[in-house]
Design a protein around this motif. Structure first.
Motif, PDB file in Angstrom:
ATOM      1  N   GLY A  82       0.782  -1.223   0.000  1.00 20.59           N
ATOM      2  CA  GLY A  82       0.000   0.000   0.000  1.00 20.59           C
ATOM      3  C   GLY A  82       0.816   1.276   0.000  1.00 20.59           C
ATOM      4  O   GLY A  82       0.394   2.288  -0.545  1.00 20.59           O
ATOM      5  N   VAL A  83       1.987   1.247   0.622  1.00 21.19           N
ATOM      6  CA  VAL A  83       2.845   2.430   0.660  1.00 21.19           C
ATOM      7  C   VAL A  83       3.411   2.684  -0.733  1.00 21.19           C
ATOM      8  O   VAL A  83       3.878   1.767  -1.401  1.00 21.19           O
ATOM      9  CB  VAL A  83       3.988   2.248   1.678  1.00 21.19           C
ATOM     10  N   HIS A  87       8.150   6.192  -1.528  1.00 21.33           N
ATOM     11  CA  HIS A  87       8.174   6.538  -0.103  1.00 21.33           C
ATOM     12  C   HIS A  87       8.913   5.445   0.683  1.00 21.33           C
ATOM     13  O   HIS A  87       8.367   4.867   1.620  1.00 21.33           O
ATOM     14  CB  HIS A  87       6.762   6.691   0.445  1.00 21.33           C
ATOM     15  N   PRO A  88      10.155   5.137   0.334  1.00 18.77           N
ATOM     16  CA  PRO A  88      10.843   4.035   1.021  1.00 18.77           C
ATOM     17  C   PRO A  88      11.044   4.274   2.513  1.00 18.77           C
ATOM     18  O   PRO A  88      11.098   3.322   3.289  1.00 18.77           O
ATOM     19  CB  PRO A  88      12.192   3.953   0.284  1.00 18.77           C
ATOM     20  N   GLU A  89      11.122   5.547   2.913  1.00 19.91           N
ATOM     21  CA  GLU A  89      11.337   5.834   4.330  1.00 19.91           C
ATOM     22  C   GLU A  89      10.161   5.394   5.190  1.00 19.91           C
ATOM     23  O   GLU A  89      10.323   5.072   6.374  1.00 19.91           O
ATOM     24  CB  GLU A  89      11.625   7.330   4.527  1.00 19.91           C
ATOM     25  N   VAL A  90       8.964   5.349   4.608  1.00 20.31           N
ATOM     26  CA  VAL A  90       7.776   4.931   5.355  1.00 20.31           C
ATOM     27  C   VAL A  90       7.858   3.445   5.689  1.00 20.31           C
ATOM     28  O   VAL A  90       7.248   2.973   6.659  1.00 20.31           O
ATOM     29  CB  VAL A  90       6.496   5.248   4.556  1.00 20.31           C
ATOM     30  N   LYS A  91       8.622   2.718   4.898  1.00 26.56           N
ATOM     31  CA  LYS A  91       8.723   1.274   5.090  1.00 26.56           C
ATOM     32  C   LYS A  91       9.790   0.873   6.104  1.00 26.56           C
ATOM     33  O   LYS A  91      10.028  -0.323   6.314  1.00 26.56           O
ATOM     34  CB  LYS A  91       9.009   0.598   3.745  1.00 26.56           C
ATOM     35  N   ASN A  92      10.425   1.853   6.738  1.00 24.61           N
ATOM     36  CA  ASN A  92      11.472   1.530   7.711  1.00 24.61           C
ATOM     37  C   ASN A  92      10.951   0.730   8.888  1.00 24.61           C
ATOM     38  O   ASN A  92      11.726   0.062   9.579  1.00 24.61           O
ATOM     39  CB  ASN A  92      12.133   2.817   8.216  1.00 24.61           C
ATOM     40  N   VAL A 168      -3.254   0.870  -6.656  1.00 23.86           N
ATOM     41  CA  VAL A 168      -2.121   0.871  -5.732  1.00 23.86           C
ATOM     42  C   VAL A 168      -1.582  -0.547  -5.554  1.00 23.86           C
ATOM     43  O   VAL A 168      -0.368  -0.774  -5.555  1.00 23.86           O
ATOM     44  CB  VAL A 168      -2.531   1.484  -4.378  1.00 23.86           C
ATOM     45  N   GLY A 169      -2.486  -1.519  -5.388  1.00 22.01           N
ATOM     46  CA  GLY A 169      -2.048  -2.901  -5.268  1.00 22.01           C
ATOM     47  C   GLY A 169      -1.339  -3.380  -6.521  1.00 22.01           C
ATOM     48  O   GLY A 169      -0.357  -4.128  -6.446  1.00 22.01           O
ATOM     49  N   TRP A 170      -1.799  -2.922  -7.682  1.00 17.04           N
ATOM     50  CA  TRP A 170      -1.194  -3.323  -8.960  1.00 17.04           C
ATOM     51  C   TRP A 170       0.239  -2.854  -9.068  1.00 17.04           C
ATOM     52  O   TRP A 170       1.147  -3.649  -9.339  1.00 17.04           O
ATOM     53  CB  TRP A 170      -2.042  -2.752 -10.099  1.00 17.04           C
ATOM     54  N   TYR A 171       0.493  -1.560  -8.827  1.00 17.16           N
ATOM     55  CA  TYR A 171       1.881  -1.100  -9.002  1.00 17.16           C
ATOM     56  C   TYR A 171       2.785  -1.519  -7.846  1.00 17.16           C
ATOM     57  O   TYR A 171       3.999  -1.460  -7.948  1.00 17.16           O
ATOM     58  CB  TYR A 171       1.964   0.400  -9.301  1.00 17.16           C
ATOM     59  N   ASN A 172       2.179  -1.988  -6.725  1.00 18.25           N
ATOM     60  CA  ASN A 172       2.979  -2.473  -5.598  1.00 18.25           C
ATOM     61  C   ASN A 172       3.141  -3.993  -5.584  1.00 18.25           C
ATOM     62  O   ASN A 172       3.701  -4.541  -4.638  1.00 18.25           O
ATOM     63  CB  ASN A 172       2.361  -2.018  -4.282  1.00 18.25           C
ATOM     64  N   GLY A 173       2.628  -4.675  -6.609  1.00 16.53           N
ATOM     65  CA  GLY A 173       2.874  -6.111  -6.716  1.00 16.53           C
ATOM     66  C   GLY A 173       1.960  -7.006  -5.921  1.00 16.53           C
ATOM     67  O   GLY A 173       2.299  -8.174  -5.676  1.00 16.53           O
TER      68      GLY A 173
END
Length: 519
Positions: A82-83, A87-92, A168-173
């Protein structure tokens, strides 16, 4: 030591949004449990709500064993799927989750769904009743798997209309939407209905330079599709105005900073002239909107976007040459009772407006769904709000009445809890979900240590056996479960695939691919 807890009569609006009615005074005598009493907890869902609830319980109860169930072979929920990829920092937070999962008192059980069968052949499904038999407590933290509909003509019959959740789910795999294939090449006008952060994420993905996205963990098939996009003009449409919008300043700033993308001036009468009079957070957000992109002209820039306020969708219209595909969207023009009041109501103006729409995205909110077995377990689900009835602290409750239906009261369902969007609705960011989950974790620990009733408290003389007991009921099907060590193999394979593409990872977009890594 005996504790006596008094429940006093009350009448108020409870956290679940319903009137909590009178209760007769009652006394419950509790015997606190020993700190050495083993506690077996099942967590359904491996997103932030599940992990943070598990963390707090593990911190508060010395002898706890946590089994976390996840329908996919991979963890992290919306943090992974979903992120936004830029925004890789949100995934920390994933680093903290890995630390939690590394505890000997934690067990990840992936590729196992509760109640609902999975989409893959090599999938394991556990009945909710099985969890109730083998655990002291179950926490429901599986988030929101559906999206809210607009409910307007054309929404379900025309092509070219997508939910933001699917996109969002599509581009996030996310495997469920790997084959979505949104058609971004039919024209240059996109309409996004909704003005929350997800809507702005969608707008940014449509307007962002493709070479910038190549450096992120966006999937290669999404990159290829986005590279064919002809979208140059994006309308982000809301029923109310800027002062009532749900987006935050971070997402707006990022859109304002996109290279060669201009912002059409905001509808200034909907924002107070004296910005200094506003609360700090609101003032800063309005300042960004009023400033816009002064160095770029929307009429001459290669791409542009706008916040289209006070428009409520009325009808999605097909093209006269191809009536099966969206061509435009008709909106009712609304009028704000008080444009500067964040909670202002809207009224119809009697006017309509039509926006050209080569593609339409619906982004008006997510919703949770109930699990099979809820009714049998005494769990009441609010279909309108998409939440489990609870006391606001995460304790699952149900409304009961006497035979005459004159006295209605709320009663806790022993041993059952909820956290995250399933508890409070699909609002907030990861930080607010963390605090919400901590509240649920505190409630679980408090109830357990005080000696409150839990699942099978009166019928389980021996400690609950957790996943070991569930496995016995499943038989050979249990071999399809994915452990944390196996997830790490999938993680390693994705990172190796990403190195070939010059990015952090290339996600597997099908469950079959994920499981193939494990042999």
């Amino acid at each position: 030591m005996l504790l006596r807890i008094a429940h006093r009569p009350c009448r108020r609006w409870g956290p679940t949004g319903i009137a909590a009615c009178r209760r007769h005074a009652s006394n419950t005598v509790l015997t606190p449990r020993s700190q050495d009493t083993p506690f077996r907890l099942a967590v359904v869902g491996s997103g932030p709500a599940g992990f943070y609830t598990a963390y707090r319980v593990m911190h508060k109860i010395p002898h706890v064993k946590v089994d976390m169930y996840e329908a996919l072979p991979v963890p992290y929920g919306l943090v992974r799927h979903g992120v936004a990829p830029d925004h890789p920092e949100v995934k920390n937070c994933q680093e903290k989750f890995d630390e939690i999962a590394s505890s000997p008192n934690f067990n990840f059980i992936g590729n196992v769904s509760i109640g609902h069968p999975g989409h893959a052949a090599d999938h394991c499904t556990v009945a909710l009743g099985s969890l109730l038999r083998h655990y002291d407590s179950v926490v429901f933290a599986y988030g929101a798997s559906e999206d809210k509909k607009l409910g307007v003509p054309g929404e379900s019959t025309l092509g070219g209309i997508y939910s933001a959740r699917e996109f969002v789910g599509w581009y996030n795999g996310l495997p469920d939407y790997a084959n979505l294939q949104p058609d971004l090449s039919r024209g240059d006008e996109a309409v996004i209905i909704g003005q929350g952060n997800v809507a702005l994420d969608v707008a940014r993905m449509l307007l962002e330079d493709i070479d910038t996205l190549r450096k992120t963990d966006i999937t290669e098939h999404a990159l290829a599709q986005l590279a064919t996009s002809k979208i140059k003009r994006v309308h982000v449409v809301g029923r109310r105005g800027p002062m009532q919008a749900a987006f935050t300043i971070k997402e707006v700033r990022e859109l304002m900073k996109l290279r060669d993308v201009a912002f059409h001036p905001v509808n200034r009468p909907l924002i107070p002239e004296d910005l200094k009079s506003l609360p700090r957070a609101t003032r800063r957000l309005m300042e960004v909107l009023v400033k816009g992109t002064p160095d770029m002209d929307p009429e001459t820039s290669p791409k542009s976007w706008s916040l289209d306020s006070c428009l409520s969708p009325k009808h999605i219209l097909g093209h006269e040459d191809g009536p099966g595909h969206v061509a435009s969207t008709e909106f009712d023009v609304t009028r704000l009772v008080d444009p500067f009041d964040p909670m202002s109501r809207v009224e119809p103006s009697g006017e309509t407006v039509v926006l050209p729409s080569d593609i339409v995205f619906r982004s008006v909110g997510y919703r949770s769904v109930s699990l099979p077995g809820f009714a049998e377990a005494g769990i009441q689900f609010d279909e309108r709000r998409g939440i489990v009835h609870n006391d606001g602290f995460g304790r699952v409750t149900r409304l009961l009445s006497d035979d005459a239906a004159e006295d209605v009261g709320s009663k806790q369902v022993p041993g059952l809890y909820c956290a995250g969007w399933l508890k409070r609705g699909p609002t907030g960011v990861i930080a607010s979900t963390m605090q919400d989950a901590f509240t649920t974790g505190e409630a679980i620990a408090q109830d357990w240590l005080l000696g409150s009733p839990f699942l099978g408290s009166s019928s389980k003389p021996s400690p609950a056996d957790g996943w070991d007991g569930v496995k016995q009921e499943l038989g050979g099907q249990a071999r399809q479960a994915v452990s944390w060590e196996q997830w790490r193999k999938i993680d390693e394979a994705e990172r190796e695939r990403g190195q070939v593409q010059g990015k952090e990872r290339e996600k597997f977009t099908s469950i079959g691919e994920m499981l193939a890594v494990l042999g």
